[in-house]
Design a protein around this motif. Structure first.
Motif, PDB file in Angstrom:
ATOM      1  N   GLU A   1       0.829  -1.210   0.000  1.00  0.00           N
ATOM      2  CA  GLU A   1       0.000   0.000   0.000  1.00  0.00           C
ATOM      3  C   GLU A   1       0.862   1.258   0.000  1.00  0.00           C
ATOM      4  O   GLU A   1       0.545   2.252  -0.656  1.00  0.00           O
ATOM      5  CB  GLU A   1      -0.947   0.010   1.213  1.00  0.00           C
ATOM      6  N   ARG A   2       1.989   1.200   0.739  1.00  0.00           N
ATOM      7  CA  ARG A   2       2.891   2.363   0.744  1.00  0.00           C
ATOM      8  C   ARG A   2       3.489   2.591  -0.641  1.00  0.00           C
ATOM      9  O   ARG A   2       3.773   3.737  -1.020  1.00  0.00           O
ATOM     10  CB  ARG A   2       4.018   2.154   1.749  1.00  0.00           C
ATOM     11  N   ALA A   3       3.711   1.510  -1.366  1.00  0.00           N
ATOM     12  CA  ALA A   3       4.239   1.641  -2.735  1.00  0.00           C
ATOM     13  C   ALA A   3       3.242   2.404  -3.607  1.00  0.00           C
ATOM     14  O   ALA A   3       3.629   3.260  -4.405  1.00  0.00           O
ATOM     15  CB  ALA A   3       4.527   0.259  -3.317  1.00  0.00           C
ATOM     16  N   HIS A   4       1.944   2.098  -3.459  1.00  0.00           N
ATOM     17  CA  HIS A   4       0.923   2.855  -4.194  1.00  0.00           C
ATOM     18  C   HIS A   4       1.010   4.333  -3.858  1.00  0.00           C
ATOM     19  O   HIS A   4       0.906   5.196  -4.716  1.00  0.00           O
ATOM     20  CB  HIS A   4      -0.483   2.360  -3.809  1.00  0.00           C
ATOM     21  N   GLN A   5       1.190   4.612  -2.572  1.00  0.00           N
ATOM     22  CA  GLN A   5       1.255   5.995  -2.105  1.00  0.00           C
ATOM     23  C   GLN A   5       2.452   6.705  -2.728  1.00  0.00           C
ATOM     24  O   GLN A   5       2.334   7.807  -3.258  1.00  0.00           O
ATOM     25  CB  GLN A   5       1.413   5.984  -0.576  1.00  0.00           C
ATOM     26  N   ARG A   6       3.628   6.057  -2.680  1.00  0.00           N
ATOM     27  CA  ARG A   6       4.855   6.691  -3.197  1.00  0.00           C
ATOM     28  C   ARG A   6       4.789   6.866  -4.698  1.00  0.00           C
ATOM     29  O   ARG A   6       5.259   7.868  -5.236  1.00  0.00           O
ATOM     30  CB  ARG A   6       6.076   5.842  -2.841  1.00  0.00           C
ATOM     31  N   ARG A   7       4.201   5.917  -5.405  1.00  0.00           N
ATOM     32  CA  ARG A   7       4.116   5.995  -6.860  1.00  0.00           C
ATOM     33  C   ARG A   7       3.021   6.954  -7.319  1.00  0.00           C
ATOM     34  O   ARG A   7       2.907   7.244  -8.509  1.00  0.00           O
ATOM     35  CB  ARG A   7       3.807   4.600  -7.434  1.00  0.00           C
ATOM     36  N   ARG A   8       2.191   7.422  -6.395  1.00  0.00           N
ATOM     37  CA  ARG A   8       1.068   8.324  -6.723  1.00  0.00           C
ATOM     38  C   ARG A   8       0.123   7.655  -7.729  1.00  0.00           C
ATOM     39  O   ARG A   8      -0.327   8.299  -8.691  1.00  0.00           O
ATOM     40  CB  ARG A   8       1.585   9.659  -7.265  1.00  0.00           C
ATOM     41  N   ASP A   9      -0.141   6.390  -7.510  1.00  0.00           N
ATOM     42  CA  ASP A   9      -0.953   5.621  -8.458  1.00  0.00           C
ATOM     43  C   ASP A   9      -2.374   6.161  -8.559  1.00  0.00           C
ATOM     44  O   ASP A   9      -2.991   6.078  -9.620  1.00  0.00           O
ATOM     45  CB  ASP A   9      -0.994   4.139  -8.038  1.00  0.00           C
ATOM     46  N   LEU A  10      -2.918   6.691  -7.474  1.00  0.00           N
ATOM     47  CA  LEU A  10      -4.301   7.157  -7.552  1.00  0.00           C
ATOM     48  C   LEU A  10      -4.417   8.363  -8.478  1.00  0.00           C
ATOM     49  O   LEU A  10      -5.391   8.494  -9.211  1.00  0.00           O
ATOM     50  CB  LEU A  10      -4.834   7.488  -6.161  1.00  0.00           C
ATOM     51  N   ARG A  11      -3.403   9.244  -8.443  1.00  0.00           N
ATOM     52  CA  ARG A  11      -3.432  10.386  -9.366  1.00  0.00           C
ATOM     53  C   ARG A  11      -3.353   9.898 -10.808  1.00  0.00           C
ATOM     54  O   ARG A  11      -4.051  10.408 -11.691  1.00  0.00           O
ATOM     55  CB  ARG A  11      -2.243  11.301  -9.109  1.00  0.00           C
ATOM     56  N   THR A  12      -2.483   8.907 -11.037  1.00  0.00           N
ATOM     57  CA  THR A  12      -2.345   8.360 -12.385  1.00  0.00           C
ATOM     58  C   THR A  12      -3.674   7.764 -12.843  1.00  0.00           C
ATOM     59  O   THR A  12      -4.082   7.941 -13.993  1.00  0.00           O
ATOM     60  CB  THR A  12      -1.249   7.279 -12.414  1.00  0.00           C
ATOM     61  N   LYS A  13      -4.346   7.056 -11.933  1.00  0.00           N
ATOM     62  CA  LYS A  13      -5.642   6.445 -12.300  1.00  0.00           C
ATOM     63  C   LYS A  13      -6.654   7.518 -12.663  1.00  0.00           C
ATOM     64  O   LYS A  13      -7.417   7.369 -13.617  1.00  0.00           O
ATOM     65  CB  LYS A  13      -6.195   5.638 -11.119  1.00  0.00           C
ATOM     66  N   LEU A  14      -6.683   8.600 -11.893  1.00  0.00           N
ATOM     67  CA  LEU A  14      -7.642   9.671 -12.185  1.00  0.00           C
ATOM     68  C   LEU A  14      -7.352  10.292 -13.553  1.00  0.00           C
ATOM     69  O   LEU A  14      -8.264  10.563 -14.334  1.00  0.00           O
ATOM     70  CB  LEU A  14      -7.588  10.745 -11.103  1.00  0.00           C
ATOM     71  N   VAL A  15      -6.061  10.529 -13.833  1.00  0.00           N
ATOM     72  CA  VAL A  15      -5.687  11.093 -15.136  1.00  0.00           C
ATOM     73  C   VAL A  15      -6.104  10.119 -16.241  1.00  0.00           C
ATOM     74  O   VAL A  15      -6.665  10.524 -17.266  1.00  0.00           O
ATOM     75  CB  VAL A  15      -4.159  11.363 -15.190  1.00  0.00           C
ATOM     76  N   ALA A  16      -5.846   8.829 -16.019  1.00  0.00           N
ATOM     77  CA  ALA A  16      -6.200   7.810 -17.022  1.00  0.00           C
ATOM     78  C   ALA A  16      -7.698   7.831 -17.297  1.00  0.00           C
ATOM     79  O   ALA A  16      -8.136   7.741 -18.445  1.00  0.00           O
ATOM     80  CB  ALA A  16      -5.777   6.422 -16.535  1.00  0.00           C
ATOM     81  N   ARG A  17      -8.476   7.953 -16.229  1.00  0.00           N
ATOM     82  CA  ARG A  17      -9.931   7.984 -16.417  1.00  0.00           C
ATOM     83  C   ARG A  17     -10.383   9.245 -17.131  1.00  0.00           C
ATOM     84  O   ARG A  17     -11.302   9.229 -17.931  1.00  0.00           O
ATOM     85  CB  ARG A  17     -10.628   7.825 -15.070  1.00  0.00           C
ATOM     86  N   ALA A  18      -9.707  10.353 -16.866  1.00  0.00           N
ATOM     87  CA  ALA A  18     -10.087  11.603 -17.520  1.00  0.00           C
ATOM     88  C   ALA A  18      -9.755  11.560 -19.010  1.00  0.00           C
ATOM     89  O   ALA A  18     -10.584  11.923 -19.858  1.00  0.00           O
ATOM     90  CB  ALA A  18      -9.379  12.781 -16.853  1.00  0.00           C
ATOM     91  N   VAL A  19      -8.564  11.097 -19.378  1.00  0.00           N
ATOM     92  CA  VAL A  19      -8.166  11.144 -20.791  1.00  0.00           C
ATOM     93  C   VAL A  19      -8.878  10.068 -21.608  1.00  0.00           C
ATOM     94  O   VAL A  19      -8.862  10.127 -22.832  1.00  0.00           O
ATOM     95  CB  VAL A  19      -6.635  11.000 -20.987  1.00  0.00           C
ATOM     96  N   SER A  20      -9.475   9.083 -20.931  1.00  0.00           N
ATOM     97  CA  SER A  20     -10.126   7.999 -21.672  1.00  0.00           C
ATOM     98  C   SER A  20     -11.645   8.141 -21.677  1.00  0.00           C
ATOM     99  O   SER A  20     -12.362   7.191 -21.989  1.00  0.00           O
ATOM    100  CB  SER A  20      -9.744   6.647 -21.067  1.00  0.00           C
ATOM    101  N   LEU A  21     -12.136   9.325 -21.361  1.00  0.00           N
ATOM    102  CA  LEU A  21     -13.591   9.536 -21.312  1.00  0.00           C
ATOM    103  C   LEU A  21     -14.282   9.211 -22.629  1.00  0.00           C
ATOM    104  O   LEU A  21     -15.433   8.787 -22.650  1.00  0.00           O
ATOM    105  CB  LEU A  21     -13.890  10.998 -20.958  1.00  0.00           C
ATOM    106  N   CYS A  22     -13.562   9.449 -23.737  1.00  0.00           N
ATOM    107  CA  CYS A  22     -14.225   9.294 -25.034  1.00  0.00           C
ATOM    108  C   CYS A  22     -14.239   7.835 -25.505  1.00  0.00           C
ATOM    109  O   CYS A  22     -14.781   7.540 -26.567  1.00  0.00           O
ATOM    110  CB  CYS A  22     -13.548  10.176 -26.081  1.00  0.00           C
ATOM    111  N   LEU A  23     -13.640   6.918 -24.747  1.00  0.00           N
ATOM    112  CA  LEU A  23     -13.619   5.520 -25.187  1.00  0.00           C
ATOM    113  C   LEU A  23     -14.952   4.849 -24.894  1.00  0.00           C
ATOM    114  O   LEU A  23     -15.613   5.172 -23.907  1.00  0.00           O
ATOM    115  CB  LEU A  23     -12.522   4.741 -24.446  1.00  0.00           C
TER     116      LEU A  23
END
Lengths: 323, 130
Positions: free
Chosen positions: A185-207
């Motif tokens: 879980e700390r690895a997720h925190q350090r990698r900022r995976d949640l921010r990446t997921k949010l960006v991924a969801r935003a840029v893929s809205l048109c799919l």
């Protein structure tokens, strides 16, 4: 509004074309993609998710490119070269105004606004639920996570993600498993995976939904495997992390209803994670990455070099479709 | 598990008071919580009534007043409140705003778990033989 309508229609048309190609290629892409190491695979998954939006943006740039260029550089107008009294993509000429263009633009705007609103609503509800969890728990400053009632192990929160661990979890599983969970879980925190997921969801809205779900699933798997690898490095044994995955899934069978945090997920993700920890067999993706980079660079250079013919072609096409 | 209603700060403070000191009446609750916060006895009484209507308190008449006692223990309340919060987070995972260590809904298939355990055991044996 009509300029915005036209830009959105062009962008969505480009994105739709890219989605069709991506959907056709998806079956052939997933298997080789899963052989790429998790770290680079996250970037690949992000690139695939962003590709349709990127193609749409490129389409809009191609359509308006010559006009933007002449405006910014103070050059003479190039729009008259393809004839016609009115134009769709010329910023200095009267805009060709059609009800279809207006309607299409409004539909796109309404759809984008509704998707963003839904995403924002989910974020707000999550913050509220996490706030209530924090009020029920305590922060373990020494170990760096929130200890809350229940049997959960999650990282959540925006903009600052925090780790939440259930009080009962430590007593339900072995200490090796517990340490593996915290490291993961700390690895997720350090990698900022949640921010990446949010960006991924935003840029893929048109799919389309099925394509988006499949690619987001691959992104999630890559992130989980990346964090499994980091946890394995931290505790010194990949097999302990693999064992902890299975121990937790078995322990969940004994957890009372309502305590365990249960989500739907494909079973093959658990298997992929265990196999990757037990016997990682990653293929190098350097050559494919270089080829993709070269293709993207050539496409952009081609669009810039041939901007006027491409602009004229787009103008004529739109005049036929929406005129 | 039935979810608990969401409570405000004052309601939670009154609940904590009842859990720690047993049953209370309005005067006792006001002395312990209302006075330090500058809150009137009427506000404290309304809070006790609300908690009774939310089925978190029971009450018994004692003279002209009621004495309120907790209907749920602290542990049970915390567990139910956490379960309710966690239930709201279930949808959040699909929106990408959290990551769980393992997706526990895979719990059902024992044969698949056995197969994965066998893969792990083989890897351990290979590691031990090196």
């Amino acid at each position: 509004m009509n300029l915005l309508s036209v830009v959105l229609v062009v962008a969505m048309a480009g994105a739709a074309a890219a989605c069709v190609l991506l959907r056709a290629a998806l079956g052939r892409v997933v298997a080789p993609l899963r052989r790429v190491a998790p770290g680079p695979r996250v970037r690949w998954a992000l690139a695939l998710l962003a590709a349709p939006s990127g193609v749409g943006a490129l389409g809009a740039l191609v359509a308006f490119g010559p006009c933007l260029r002449t405006l910014l550089l103070g050059m003479s107008d190039a729009c008259r070269s393809h004839g016609g009294p009115e134009f769709f993509f010329c910023l200095r000429m009267p805009m060709h105004d059609t009800p279809v263009a207006w309607a299409a633009g409004l539909v796109v705007v309404a759809w984008v606004v509704s998707r963003l609103a839904m995403g924002t609503h989910a974020l707000v509800r999550t913050r509220s639920a996490l706030g209530r969890l924090r009020r029920l728990g305590t922060f373990d400053a020494e170990r760096g996570f929130w200890l809350v009632p229940g049997d959960i192990a999650i990282v959540a929160g925006f903009p600052r993600a925090q780790v939440y661990v259930g009080e009962r979890l430590e007593s339900c599983v072995s200490s090796a498993t517990f340490n593996a969970v915290i490291a993961h879980e700390r690895a997720h925190q350090r990698r900022r995976d949640l921010r990446t997921k949010l960006v991924a969801r935003a840029v893929s809205l048109c799919l389309p939904t099925s394509l988006r779900t499949a690619l987001l699933g691959e992104l999630d798997l890559a992130m989980e495997q990346a964090c499994d690898a980091i946890a394995a490095d931290e505790i010194g044994d990949a097999l302990t992390v693999a064992g902890s995955l299975l121990e937790l899934v078995r322990a969940a069978a004994t957890m009372p209803e309502g305590f365990a945090l249960a989500f739907s997920a494909p079973l093959d993700h658990l298997e992929a994670r265990v196999r990757a920890l037990c016997a990682p067999e990653w293929s190098p993706s350097g050559r494919a990455a270089s080829a993709c980079f070269a293709l993207c660079a050539m496409t952009i250079v081609g669009c810039v070099a041939f901007d006027l013919p491409l602009h004229d072609m787009t103008e004529s096409l739109f005049e036929r479709l929406l005129g | 598990m039935n979810p608990v209603p969401r409570l405000g700060d004052l309601e939670l403070a009154v609940l904590e008071l009842v859990w720690s000191s047993g049953d209370v009446d309005v005067k006792e609750a006001h002395r312990a919580i209302g006075l330090p916060r500058g809150i009137t006895p009427n506000t404290v009484q309304s809070t006790l009534e609300r908690l009774y209507r939310k089925e978190l308190f029971t009450r018994e008449r004692s003279g002209h007043a009621y004495r309120y006692a907790a209907a749920v223990s602290r542990d049970e309340f915390r567990a139910r409140a956490a379960a309710a919060a966690v239930g709201e987070l279930r949808g959040a995972q699909a929106k990408g705003v959290l990551a769980a260590f393992v997706d526990i809904a895979t719990r059902a298939d024992r044969s698949n778990l056995d197969r994965l355990e066998a893969i792990l055991a083989a890897a351990r044996a290979k590691q031990a033989s090196k």
